[in-house]
Motif scaffolding. Structure first.
Motif, PDB file in Angstrom:
ATOM      1  N   ARG A  89     -19.888 -25.439  11.959  1.00  0.00           N
ATOM      2  CA  ARG A  89     -19.234 -24.180  12.118  1.00  0.00           C
ATOM      3  C   ARG A  89     -18.818 -24.441  13.681  1.00  0.00           C
ATOM      4  O   ARG A  89     -17.830 -23.742  14.171  1.00  0.00           O
ATOM      5  CB  ARG A  89     -20.170 -22.977  12.197  1.00  0.00           C
ATOM      6  N   HIS A  90     -19.653 -24.879  14.698  1.00  0.00           N
ATOM      7  CA  HIS A  90     -19.327 -24.974  16.198  1.00  0.00           C
ATOM      8  C   HIS A  90     -18.120 -25.914  16.471  1.00  0.00           C
ATOM      9  O   HIS A  90     -17.439 -25.635  17.460  1.00  0.00           O
ATOM     10  CB  HIS A  90     -20.620 -25.123  17.184  1.00  0.00           C
ATOM     11  N   ALA A  91     -18.008 -27.005  15.443  1.00  0.00           N
ATOM     12  CA  ALA A  91     -16.856 -27.726  15.514  1.00  0.00           C
ATOM     13  C   ALA A  91     -15.725 -27.160  14.977  1.00  0.00           C
ATOM     14  O   ALA A  91     -14.629 -27.916  14.961  1.00  0.00           O
ATOM     15  CB  ALA A  91     -17.479 -28.924  14.809  1.00  0.00           C
ATOM     16  N   GLY A  92     -15.696 -26.034  14.488  1.00  0.00           N
ATOM     17  CA  GLY A  92     -14.402 -25.421  13.912  1.00  0.00           C
ATOM     18  C   GLY A  92     -14.357 -25.583  12.343  1.00  0.00           C
ATOM     19  O   GLY A  92     -13.100 -25.241  11.956  1.00  0.00           O
TER      20      GLY A  92
ATOM     21  N   LYS B 143     -15.475 -33.526  10.887  1.00  0.00           N
ATOM     22  CA  LYS B 143     -14.075 -32.898  11.104  1.00  0.00           C
ATOM     23  C   LYS B 143     -13.221 -34.368  11.412  1.00  0.00           C
ATOM     24  O   LYS B 143     -12.286 -34.388  11.018  1.00  0.00           O
ATOM     25  CB  LYS B 143     -14.320 -32.273  12.534  1.00  0.00           C
TER      26      LYS B 143
ATOM     27  N   ARG C 250     -24.850 -25.463  11.108  1.00  0.00           N
ATOM     28  CA  ARG C 250     -24.508 -24.880  12.452  1.00  0.00           C
ATOM     29  C   ARG C 250     -23.755 -25.659  13.453  1.00  0.00           C
ATOM     30  O   ARG C 250     -22.593 -25.180  13.745  1.00  0.00           O
ATOM     31  CB  ARG C 250     -25.808 -24.481  13.233  1.00  0.00           C
ATOM     32  N   PRO C 251     -23.669 -26.956  13.357  1.00  0.00           N
ATOM     33  CA  PRO C 251     -23.035 -27.931  14.292  1.00  0.00           C
ATOM     34  C   PRO C 251     -21.524 -27.914  13.581  1.00  0.00           C
ATOM     35  O   PRO C 251     -20.381 -27.919  14.307  1.00  0.00           O
ATOM     36  CB  PRO C 251     -23.415 -29.365  14.348  1.00  0.00           C
TER      37      PRO C 251
ATOM     38  N   ARG D   6     -14.769 -24.564   8.570  1.00  0.00           N
ATOM     39  CA  ARG D   6     -15.099 -23.342   7.707  1.00  0.00           C
ATOM     40  C   ARG D   6     -16.022 -23.842   6.839  1.00  0.00           C
ATOM     41  O   ARG D   6     -16.128 -24.577   5.863  1.00  0.00           O
ATOM     42  CB  ARG D   6     -13.999 -22.824   7.210  1.00  0.00           C
ATOM     43  N   TYR D   7     -17.173 -22.914   6.594  1.00  0.00           N
ATOM     44  CA  TYR D   7     -17.893 -22.969   5.686  1.00  0.00           C
ATOM     45  C   TYR D   7     -17.913 -21.884   4.602  1.00  0.00           C
ATOM     46  O   TYR D   7     -17.800 -20.602   5.059  1.00  0.00           O
ATOM     47  CB  TYR D   7     -19.384 -22.699   6.360  1.00  0.00           C
TER      48      TYR D   7
ATOM     49  N   PRO E 264     -19.642 -32.107  13.869  1.00  0.00           N
ATOM     50  CA  PRO E 264     -18.703 -32.802  14.516  1.00  0.00           C
ATOM     51  C   PRO E 264     -18.120 -34.330  13.681  1.00  0.00           C
ATOM     52  O   PRO E 264     -16.976 -34.440  13.480  1.00  0.00           O
ATOM     53  CB  PRO E 264     -19.123 -33.108  15.637  1.00  0.00           C
TER      54      PRO E 264
ATOM     55  N   SER F  37     -29.347 -27.589   9.776  1.00  0.00           N
ATOM     56  CA  SER F  37     -28.966 -28.708  10.620  1.00  0.00           C
ATOM     57  C   SER F  37     -27.450 -29.174  10.807  1.00  0.00           C
ATOM     58  O   SER F  37     -27.135 -29.847  11.615  1.00  0.00           O
ATOM     59  CB  SER F  37     -30.273 -29.762  10.789  1.00  0.00           C
TER      60      SER F  37
END
Length: 186
Positions: free
Chosen positions: A27-30, A4, A24-25, A32-33, A1, A21
């Protein structure tokens, strides 16, 4: 987060044990990886993205050999004035300076480089948002150039209060003629 907030929607990298570590967060925050074949390719993909779009991107790499693989893209970004923000995920704080497995002091090496605007290591998890903001601000302030934030992997697992991380102005004019030439070539 925290990634972003400063203005980045894309993270380029090649996953490693210490980067999970962060990935993952993100990606969850939107975010793009983007995962190219290796770290060097990820570095050049990120710089190409920045050059083509004028938008920020982050390069995220694991410890040890992964950090040595990004030296060429970082130096190239420095020579070309590309505002590449790199996060390297290093050994845990309890393993620093103990010749730990895959320990490599990328900050010490790059602090001497004229091609990097900022190389800093996080020493406290709560300092990460401010250091990240400073990395973006430095990279995206003229003259543009790459920065590196080295974060011990145990600090990445800490709960961060990132609400106080303001957005950073990462607008950069895109050379429309160069962009059209690239579009035609592709």
């Amino acid at each position: 987060p925290c990634l972003k907030r400063p203005g980045s929607d894309f993270v380029f990298g090649h996953p490693g044990q210490s980067t999970i570590s962060l990935i993952r967060p993100a990606r969850h925050a939107g975010l793009r990886y983007i995962q190219p074949a290796d770290e060097r390719s990820a570095g050049f993909a990120a710089t190409g993205f920045i050059e083509a779009t004028g938008r920020p991107a982050v390069l995220c790499v694991s410890k040890g050999p992964a950090t040595t693989n990004i030296l060429t893209p970082i130096v190239s970004a420095g020579r070309d004035g590309i505002p590449l923000v790199t996060i390297s995920c290093n050994v845990a704080t309890h393993g620093e300076s103990k010749n730990s497995f895959q320990e490599f002091d990328i900050v010490e090496l790059l602090q001497r480089s004229a091609h990097l605007k900022l190389a800093v290591r996080a020493r406290d998890a709560q300092a990460i948002p401010a250091l990240l903001r400073e990395s973006f601000r430095s990279a995206w302030t003229e003259p543009f150039g790459p920065t590196l934030l080295d974060v011990p992997c145990d600090l990445l697992r800490a709960k961060l209060d990132h609400d106080d991380v303001p957005a950073v102005d990462t607008r950069r004019p895109v050379d429309a003629v160069a962009f059209d030439r690239v579009a035609v070539a592709v």
